[in-house]
Each structure stands twice: as C-alpha cells, then as structure tokens.
Design an enzyme around this catalytic site. Structure first.
Site, PDB file in Angstrom:
ATOM      1  N   ARG A  49       0.842  -1.213   0.000  1.00  5.99           N
ATOM      2  CA  ARG A  49       0.000   0.000   0.000  1.00  5.99           C
ATOM      3  C   ARG A  49       0.877   1.264   0.000  1.00  5.99           C
ATOM      4  NH1 ARG A  49      -2.133   1.676   4.353  1.00  5.99           N
ATOM      5  NH2 ARG A  49      -2.347  -0.387   5.298  1.00  5.99           N
ATOM      6  N   TYR A 102     -15.732  17.769 -15.957  1.00  4.76           N
ATOM      7  CA  TYR A 102     -16.118  16.364 -15.854  1.00  4.76           C
ATOM      8  C   TYR A 102     -17.155  16.188 -14.727  1.00  4.76           C
ATOM      9  CZ  TYR A 102     -16.007  11.420 -14.882  1.00  4.76           C
ATOM     10  OH  TYR A 102     -16.388  10.127 -14.640  1.00  4.76           O
ATOM     11  N   ASP A 173      -7.178  19.802 -14.308  1.00  2.00           N
ATOM     12  CA  ASP A 173      -7.448  18.482 -14.874  1.00  2.00           C
ATOM     13  C   ASP A 173      -7.080  18.581 -16.353  1.00  2.00           C
ATOM     14  OD1 ASP A 173      -8.511  16.233 -16.134  1.00  2.00           O
ATOM     15  OD2 ASP A 173     -10.173  16.070 -14.725  1.00  2.00           O
ATOM     16  N   LYS A 198      -7.636   7.240 -19.990  1.00  2.00           N
ATOM     17  CA  LYS A 198      -7.912   7.715 -21.355  1.00  2.00           C
ATOM     18  C   LYS A 198      -6.660   7.566 -22.234  1.00  2.00           C
ATOM     19  CE  LYS A 198     -11.688   9.103 -19.207  1.00  2.00           C
ATOM     20  NZ  LYS A 198     -12.727   8.146 -18.886  1.00  2.00           N
TER      21      LYS A 198
HETATM   22  C1  LIG Z   1     -11.758  15.094 -17.719  1.00  2.00           C
HETATM   23  C2  LIG Z   1     -11.893  13.884 -16.847  1.00  2.00           C
HETATM   24  N1  LIG Z   1     -11.330  13.897 -15.622  1.00  2.00           N
HETATM   25  C3  LIG Z   1     -11.425  12.834 -14.792  1.00  2.00           C
HETATM   26  C4  LIG Z   1     -12.114  11.696 -15.163  1.00  2.00           C
HETATM   27  C5  LIG Z   1     -12.216  10.535 -14.202  1.00  2.00           C
HETATM   28  O1  LIG Z   1     -11.320   9.541 -14.551  1.00  2.00           O
HETATM   29  P1  LIG Z   1     -11.523   7.977 -14.180  1.00  2.00           P
HETATM   30  O2  LIG Z   1     -12.727   7.517 -14.926  1.00  2.00           O
HETATM   31  O3  LIG Z   1     -10.236   7.380 -14.603  1.00  2.00           O
HETATM   32  O4  LIG Z   1     -11.740   7.905 -12.704  1.00  2.00           O
HETATM   33  C6  LIG Z   1     -12.697  11.629 -16.429  1.00  2.00           C
HETATM   34  C7  LIG Z   1     -13.444  10.422 -16.854  1.00  2.00           C
HETATM   35  O5  LIG Z   1     -14.108  10.412 -17.838  1.00  2.00           O
HETATM   36  C8  LIG Z   1     -12.580  12.755 -17.289  1.00  2.00           C
HETATM   37  O6  LIG Z   1     -13.135  12.766 -18.504  1.00  2.00           O
END
Ligand SMILES: Cc1ncc(COP(=O)(O)O)c(C=O)c1O
Length: 376
Positions: A49, A102, A173, A198
């Site tokens: 961990r 998001y 982000d 992604k």
């Molecule tokens: C811009 C963005 N940030 C964060 C996330 C969250 O990522 P995860 O699905 O890997 O938890 C996503 C998921 O679609 C996203 O599009």
C-alpha cells in the site's frame, strides 16, 4: 553529439526510454507487474500500500513527459487522484470550480459542499469568470482545460496569477490536453491531474489516474493520502497502463491529426449546428490554445440542429464509431453527453462528443457522414 549535456530528449523518446530497469547485463528490458504485498526489510519499499516498483516505472515515464523536476503519483483511477487532491483543502475551505467540467469532479465537489466539508463556488468555464471569482480566502481553484465535453479553454497562467495572490492552490485536470498537449505546471498550476484511463493508457482496458506536482510537500501530502485511503492502483493495471504509455506519443499525434480533419469536414454538413475543435481557426478557443497548448487534442464536439433525438439517432447508427462513454482509446467512440442526468445543463442537449481513435480518417468520415445524412 557535441552538446550532449544540453540536449533534451523529445517526448517520444522519453515515453519509450524512461522508467526502465537498470541496463545491467541480463536484466529485463521491461518492469514487470510486481505482485508482492510485502518486501524484505531495509529497502525503499516495505508494503504494497506504500509503494510498488511497477507504480514507480509508470510514474517516472509520466513525470518525464510533464517536464523536469516534476513528480507523478499514480492512483487507482482519475477520480481517486481527484479525491486525493480535493482532500488537500482544509475543512470549510473555499473551492472555486467550473459549471462545465467532468461530471464526476463536479459531483464530488457538490457532495463535499452539501456535507459541509468545503464551500463551493462554481462559475462558467471562461478565464474572465474565473479570474473575477477568485476571492480572498480561496483555498483551491479547480480548472479543467480544455473542458469535457465543450472544449472551453482557460488561460491557466492568468487564473493562477490571481489565485496565487490569494494563497490558493491551482489544480488543472489536463485529461483532454494530456502532458503532450499542455504543460499545466509550467503555466502556473500547482497540481495537474490526469485520468490515465484515457489517452495515457489508450486501449480502453484499464482504469488509472495520476497527480503530478513540483512541490515535495504536495507530493508528500498526496502520497500520504494514497497510503491512508488505501484505494491503490493494482500492479497489473499499472503495468498495462505503462505498456500503453510507451506508444502514447504516436497514438496522440495520429488521433489529433484525424480529429482536426474530421472537425473540418463536419463543419460543412447541413445536420451540424456547430463543431468545436481547437484546431479550427474560427473556434473560440483556438487563439488561446495555440498559445498555451502544443496540440489541439483528439476530441471533437458536434452540436446537431436536430437536438437530442438527432444526436441519439447518429450515435445509434454508426458502424465504425462505437456508441460508448469514455474516450482516449484506439477505437473511436461517440456519445450524447446529456444522456447522463449528472451532466451539466449548460452542455447543449444535442452535443455529441467524438473521441477520435486510430482508424482510417476516410472510414471514420464516411461512417459519420452517412449517420448524419440520415437525420438531415
Ligand atoms: C476530464 C476527466 N477527468 C477525470 C475523469 C475521471 O477519470 P476515471 O474515470 O479514470 O476515474 C474523467 C473520466 O471520464 C474525465 O473525462
């Protein structure tokens, strides 16, 4: 090479060469998935961990792509990284966020706000709105640029200057931009987060996330949260993501080029009300993207005259494009984002988000054009 010490390796070289085991005779070329919960005492890692050599390799590659002096910390998902960063906010702290970002991030901040964990102000995703909304005592400014799914671009340096003057932490982000399209830390962010699910892993087969920082204190705070919260990345998942990361620059270049071409072709289709792609010279985000980004990205947003019904019809009738959520994989996907009740009501009802993968550009266009023709 006469000037070898000054030569900086290119991202495509770093993606391939960083995070490898030492080149000792007989050593493996690749870091394997290290499946061990405990480690012989006295070394750098004690317990699974706390650390894992496969995490370390992944983190070294990602940090190399983000730039010198950065430190990447892998998490079990993008949301796990986001949750750890949000946890840096002191109890009752003021967070400034965006009305379009998001939906998971917005949902998490809203839940924390409703529970009294933090105070949340959301403003439209424009530089002017964000700069104006930074208030005395703001603890954290949460930026997403470009935004999912509308491709708004925020001037990160401008917001960071105002936010830092108030002592706020600035987070970006950068999932849509990736470390190849934007160096958010160089633009003034304190923390950059990625859903590595992604583009970074790129094959729609693994969930992973990461936060990247320059400050050792922030790195320590995030590592501690990963240890304490315990939702750690699996070694197998990290290994799969690391494997994907090796080909990321190649995939990214191809997907960005195809996306720009498809956006251009979509512009003249009569079923289309509006196309957003940052490479389009008349896109409202183009000039700023040209200044602060090094690629225009591989997402195209298409708003249809026929609204939700037309968008659903297109999504259901393509043969090459896959009707599915998520993005950044080798396969092209599309979906109407407002099919999700949690999506921002400011996102147009008939907006299709296209995630452009690696298929042939003409095959993608013919498939999409035929689907659009059917709803004219
Ligand atoms: C811009 C963005 N940030 C964060 C996330 C969250 O990522 P995860 O699905 O890997 O938890 C996503 C998921 O679609 C996203 O599009």
């Amino acid at each position: 090479m006469a000037d070898e010490t000054q030569h900086r390796l290119a991202p495509s070289t770093l993606a391939v060469s960083a995070g490898r085991p030492p080149r000792d005779p007989g050593a493996p070329v690749n870091t394997p998935p290290v499946l061990s919960t405990t480690y012989a005492a006295g070394g750098p890692v004690s317990y699974a961990r706390v650390g894992n050599p496969t995490w370390t390799s992944f983190e070294e590659v990602l940090a190399a792509l983000e730039g010198p002096g950065t430190r990447a910390i892998a998490f079990a998902s993008g949301m796990a990284a986001i949750a750890a960063v949000v946890d840096l906010v002191p109890v009752g702290g003021l967070v400034l966020g965006q009305t379009i970002a998001y939906s998971g991030t917005r949902g998490l901040l809203a839940r924390h706000s409703a529970a009294g964990r933090l105070r949340l102000t959301e403003v439209p995703p424009t530089t002017a709105d964000l700069v104006a909304a930074v208030a005395a005592g703001t603890a954290l400014v949460w930026l997403e640029s470009p935004t999912n799914p509308t491709l708004h671009v925020i001037d990160i340096a401008a917001v960071a200057a105002v936010a830092h003057a108030q002592g706020a932490l600035v987070v970006v982000d950068s999932t849509f931009a990736t470390p190849l399209g934007q160096h958010s830390l160089d633009l003034g962010a304190d923390v950059v987060v990625h859903s590595a699910t992604k583009y970074l892993s790129g094959h729609s087969d693994v969930l992973l996330g990461a936060a990247v920082v320059r400050s050792p204190e922030l790195a320590d705070g995030l590592v501690q949260r990963r240890i304490m919260a315990g939702g750690i990345p699996g070694p197998m998942e990290t290994w799969i993501a690391l494997r994907g990361l090796r080909t990321f620059p190649l995939r990214w270049e191809r997907s960005c080029a195809t996306a720009a071409e498809l956006a251009r072709r979509c512009q003249s289709h009569p079923a289309v009300r509006r196309v957003r792609h940052l490479a389009l010279p008349d896109d409202p985000g183009h000039a700023l993207a040209a200044r602060q980004m090094s690629a225009y990205g591989a997402i195209v947003s298409v708003d249809l005259h026929g609204g939700a019904d037309a968008a659903e019809q297109v999504a259901a009738s393509t043969q090459v494009w896959l009707h599915a959520t998520s993005l950044g994989g080798v396969e092209s996907t599309l979906e109407r984002r407002r099919r999700w009740p949690e999506e921002s009501p400011e996102v147009p009802d008939g907006l299709l988000r296209l995630s452009v993968g690696l298929e042939d550009v003409d095959d993608l266009w013919v498939d999409l054009r035929e689907a659009l023709d059917r709803v004219r």
